[in-house]
Design a protein around this motif. Sequence first.
Motif, PDB file in Angstrom:
ATOM      1  N   TYR A 133     -60.671  36.408 -61.735  1.00  0.00           N
ATOM      2  CA  TYR A 133     -60.489  35.090 -62.326  1.00  0.00           C
ATOM      3  C   TYR A 133     -61.836  34.533 -62.760  1.00  0.00           C
ATOM      4  O   TYR A 133     -62.868  34.845 -62.162  1.00  0.00           O
ATOM      5  N   GLN A 134     -61.802  33.666 -63.762  1.00  0.00           N
ATOM      6  CA  GLN A 134     -63.009  32.994 -64.243  1.00  0.00           C
ATOM      7  C   GLN A 134     -62.676  31.532 -64.513  1.00  0.00           C
ATOM      8  O   GLN A 134     -61.602  31.207 -65.006  1.00  0.00           O
ATOM      9  N   ILE A 135     -63.622  30.662 -64.180  1.00  0.00           N
ATOM     10  CA  ILE A 135     -63.534  29.257 -64.559  1.00  0.00           C
ATOM     11  C   ILE A 135     -64.833  28.923 -65.272  1.00  0.00           C
ATOM     12  O   ILE A 135     -65.905  29.337 -64.850  1.00  0.00           O
ATOM     13  N   GLY A 136     -64.731  28.212 -66.366  1.00  0.00           N
ATOM     14  CA  GLY A 136     -65.912  27.940 -67.180  1.00  0.00           C
ATOM     15  C   GLY A 136     -66.057  29.019 -68.229  1.00  0.00           C
ATOM     16  O   GLY A 136     -65.404  30.058 -68.184  1.00  0.00           O
ATOM     17  N   ASP A 137     -66.922  28.750 -69.204  1.00  0.00           N
ATOM     18  CA  ASP A 137     -67.024  29.679 -70.328  1.00  0.00           C
ATOM     19  C   ASP A 137     -68.425  30.218 -70.592  1.00  0.00           C
ATOM     20  O   ASP A 137     -68.636  30.964 -71.525  1.00  0.00           O
ATOM     21  N   ASN A 138     -69.401  29.826 -69.780  1.00  0.00           N
ATOM     22  CA  ASN A 138     -70.793  30.238 -69.972  1.00  0.00           C
ATOM     23  C   ASN A 138     -71.346  29.795 -71.324  1.00  0.00           C
ATOM     24  O   ASN A 138     -72.336  30.319 -71.788  1.00  0.00           O
ATOM     25  N   PHE A 139     -70.685  28.851 -71.967  1.00  0.00           N
ATOM     26  CA  PHE A 139     -71.156  28.355 -73.255  1.00  0.00           C
ATOM     27  C   PHE A 139     -71.759  26.965 -73.070  1.00  0.00           C
ATOM     28  O   PHE A 139     -72.942  26.768 -73.284  1.00  0.00           O
ATOM     29  N   LEU A 140     -70.938  26.024 -72.667  1.00  0.00           N
ATOM     30  CA  LEU A 140     -71.430  24.668 -72.423  1.00  0.00           C
ATOM     31  C   LEU A 140     -71.594  24.412 -70.926  1.00  0.00           C
ATOM     32  O   LEU A 140     -71.515  23.295 -70.468  1.00  0.00           O
ATOM     33  N   GLY A 141     -71.803  25.424 -70.200  1.00  0.00           N
ATOM     34  CA  GLY A 141     -71.982  25.331 -68.759  1.00  0.00           C
ATOM     35  C   GLY A 141     -71.732  26.689 -68.142  1.00  0.00           C
ATOM     36  O   GLY A 141     -71.299  27.617 -68.812  1.00  0.00           O
ATOM     37  N   ASP A 171     -67.845  30.556 -63.182  1.00  0.00           N
ATOM     38  CA  ASP A 171     -67.744  31.115 -61.838  1.00  0.00           C
ATOM     39  C   ASP A 171     -66.625  32.135 -61.831  1.00  0.00           C
ATOM     40  O   ASP A 171     -65.676  32.055 -62.621  1.00  0.00           O
ATOM     41  N   TYR A 172     -66.743  33.085 -60.924  1.00  0.00           N
ATOM     42  CA  TYR A 172     -65.807  34.208 -60.882  1.00  0.00           C
ATOM     43  C   TYR A 172     -65.280  34.411 -59.471  1.00  0.00           C
ATOM     44  O   TYR A 172     -65.981  34.162 -58.486  1.00  0.00           O
ATOM     45  N   ARG A 173     -64.046  34.909 -59.387  1.00  0.00           N
ATOM     46  CA  ARG A 173     -63.439  35.364 -58.131  1.00  0.00           C
ATOM     47  C   ARG A 173     -62.840  36.737 -58.407  1.00  0.00           C
ATOM     48  O   ARG A 173     -62.231  36.959 -59.454  1.00  0.00           O
ATOM     49  N   PHE A 174     -63.006  37.634 -57.465  1.00  0.00           N
ATOM     50  CA  PHE A 174     -62.478  38.984 -57.614  1.00  0.00           C
ATOM     51  C   PHE A 174     -61.780  39.376 -56.313  1.00  0.00           C
ATOM     52  O   PHE A 174     -62.349  39.248 -55.228  1.00  0.00           O
ATOM     53  N   THR A 195     -64.856  38.836 -53.654  1.00  0.00           N
ATOM     54  CA  THR A 195     -66.202  38.388 -54.048  1.00  0.00           C
ATOM     55  C   THR A 195     -66.045  37.156 -54.933  1.00  0.00           C
ATOM     56  O   THR A 195     -65.009  36.952 -55.565  1.00  0.00           O
ATOM     57  N   PHE A 196     -67.078  36.333 -54.931  1.00  0.00           N
ATOM     58  CA  PHE A 196     -67.052  35.137 -55.769  1.00  0.00           C
ATOM     59  C   PHE A 196     -68.470  34.684 -56.090  1.00  0.00           C
ATOM     60  O   PHE A 196     -69.421  35.070 -55.413  1.00  0.00           O
ATOM     61  N   THR A 197     -68.583  33.883 -57.126  1.00  0.00           N
ATOM     62  CA  THR A 197     -69.852  33.246 -57.473  1.00  0.00           C
ATOM     63  C   THR A 197     -69.684  31.758 -57.307  1.00  0.00           C
ATOM     64  O   THR A 197     -68.572  31.227 -57.343  1.00  0.00           O
ATOM     65  N   MET A 198     -70.812  31.074 -57.138  1.00  0.00           N
ATOM     66  CA  MET A 198     -70.774  29.615 -57.015  1.00  0.00           C
ATOM     67  C   MET A 198     -71.826  28.994 -57.904  1.00  0.00           C
ATOM     68  O   MET A 198     -72.810  29.557 -58.188  1.00  0.00           O
TER      69      MET A 198
END
Length: 157
Positions: free
Chosen positions: A65-73, A76-79, A154-157
């Motif tokens: 899963y991903q939230i956000g677009d790495n464009f205007l911010g 974050d990812y969950r796996f 795994t996840f990012t914050m």
Amino acid sequence: MSRLNKLISLAILTLLIIACTKSADWQKTLDSSQTQNPTQRITVLKKIMSVEPPTQIVEAQYVGYQIGDNFLGPADYRFYARIVVEPKNISQWRRQLQPKIPPTEFPASPEISWWLSGQNQEEFEFYSPHELFQQIHGFIAVSLRNEGIIYIYTFTM
């Protein structure tokens, strides 16, 4: 205020409004249920891993899963993954992993039928995902009840 300053201010305000109105929902970016071929699922999982698995993987299921677009911010990812290896090979996986303190609770994922939700944490040994996935957040849970079953989060914050 000059006309140029007004235009710049309006452009910045427009970008801020667009960024704030982007969907804040987790979007599924990776889903093993899209293929019925176990070999393809295992191949994709091995590409996600940062090293070659310690032994052959018999079956793999995963969702990202991903939230956000790495464009205007940032994004974050969950796996989430569930892999099956031959029970006789589980000790080779344990040797390659570093023990980790168990999480306080399993992360919920409402759309994944094969995930850990509702299981007892005492039925697992926990390890860091860093050795296999280059991620510091999350865990690898090796089942003590069902020898050969390994869960990864795994996840990012």
